[in-house]
Scaffold this active site. Sequence first.
Site, PDB file in Angstrom:
ATOM      1  N   HIS A  18       0.955  -1.303  -0.048  1.00 34.37           N
ATOM      2  CA  HIS A  18      -0.089  -0.036   0.074  1.00 34.37           C
ATOM      3  C   HIS A  18       0.898   1.232  -0.068  1.00 34.37           C
ATOM      4  CE1 HIS A  18      -0.266   0.707   4.753  1.00 34.37           C
ATOM      5  NE2 HIS A  18       0.933   0.537   4.404  1.00 34.37           N
ATOM      6  N   CYS A  37       5.813   6.459   4.236  1.00 30.54           N
ATOM      7  CA  CYS A  37       4.798   5.683   3.740  1.00 30.54           C
ATOM      8  C   CYS A  37       4.019   6.304   2.760  1.00 30.54           C
ATOM      9  CB  CYS A  37       3.598   5.642   4.970  1.00 30.54           C
ATOM     10  SG  CYS A  37       4.477   4.800   6.552  1.00 30.54           S
ATOM     11  N   HIS A  43       4.907   0.292  -0.620  1.00 30.22           N
ATOM     12  CA  HIS A  43       5.761  -0.516   0.305  1.00 30.22           C
ATOM     13  C   HIS A  43       4.800  -1.548   0.796  1.00 30.22           C
ATOM     14  CE1 HIS A  43       3.736   2.151   2.952  1.00 30.22           C
ATOM     15  NE2 HIS A  43       3.782   1.382   4.068  1.00 30.22           N
ATOM     16  N   HIS A  45       3.868  -4.863   3.757  1.00 33.78           N
ATOM     17  CA  HIS A  45       3.817  -5.091   5.107  1.00 33.78           C
ATOM     18  C   HIS A  45       3.403  -6.729   5.245  1.00 33.78           C
ATOM     19  CE1 HIS A  45       4.216  -1.342   6.744  1.00 33.78           C
ATOM     20  NE2 HIS A  45       3.267  -0.888   5.885  1.00 33.78           N
ATOM     21  N   ASP A  83      -4.576 -10.759   0.213  1.00 29.93           N
ATOM     22  CA  ASP A  83      -3.269 -11.437   0.190  1.00 29.93           C
ATOM     23  C   ASP A  83      -2.482 -11.247  -1.065  1.00 29.93           C
ATOM     24  OD1 ASP A  83      -0.942 -12.780   1.615  1.00 29.93           O
ATOM     25  OD2 ASP A  83      -1.898 -14.646   0.701  1.00 29.93           O
ATOM     26  N   HIS A  84      -1.303 -10.692  -1.124  1.00 27.77           N
ATOM     27  CA  HIS A  84      -0.505 -10.455  -2.261  1.00 27.77           C
ATOM     28  C   HIS A  84      -1.312  -9.320  -3.152  1.00 27.77           C
ATOM     29  CE1 HIS A  84       1.614 -13.865  -0.897  1.00 27.77           C
ATOM     30  NE2 HIS A  84       2.620 -13.589  -1.584  1.00 27.77           N
ATOM     31  N   GLU A 129       0.476  -4.450  11.819  1.00 23.18           N
ATOM     32  CA  GLU A 129       1.016  -3.823  10.680  1.00 23.18           C
ATOM     33  C   GLU A 129       2.497  -4.092  10.887  1.00 23.18           C
ATOM     34  OE1 GLU A 129       0.165  -0.274   7.736  1.00 23.18           O
ATOM     35  OE2 GLU A 129       1.142   0.399   9.701  1.00 23.18           O
TER      36      GLU A 129
HETATM   37 NI    NI Z   1       2.378   0.802   5.468  1.00 23.41          NI
END
Ligand code: NI
Length: 144
Positions: A18, A37, A43, A45, A83-84, A129
């Site tokens: 995200h 961010c 990036h 998580h 997911d992914h 996160e």
């Molecule tokens: Ni983030």
Amino acid sequence: MNTPVLFVTRRAHFNAAHKLYNPAWTKEENEACFGKCANEYWHGHNFDLYVTIKGRPSKDTGFVMDLKKLKVLIENEIIVHLDHKNLNIDVPFLKDVLPSVENIAIAVWDRLEPHLPEGVKLHKIHLIETVNNSVEYYGPDVLL
Ligand code: NI
């Protein structure tokens, strides 16, 4: 006397990309607020999701809810969608939502809550996160 109320938690996991970016702001304003961010090219998580339900154990099974069924519900409603994925782009139920960990937790609640069996209530969404950053959401009825 009623059987007591217990809280039961199931863990799930997903990784996703995200960025935190408010399209109503300039690039400079976004960078000032969100720092790295806001990085244009995303990036990622590794999210840990803890879903806690509450209810009374069944006399027949001893379960508040069959955790296999909760696992499948979380998988079908949440994990396959996140997911992914890129949370800013790929996820219809996050469309027009700034995908902070807070807003993801709200969306998770809203998707799971209608599907719980009778007598079982959603108690908490705990979304982690990073080891340092996590959110707990107890539903829309909690007031400041
Ligand atoms: Ni983030």
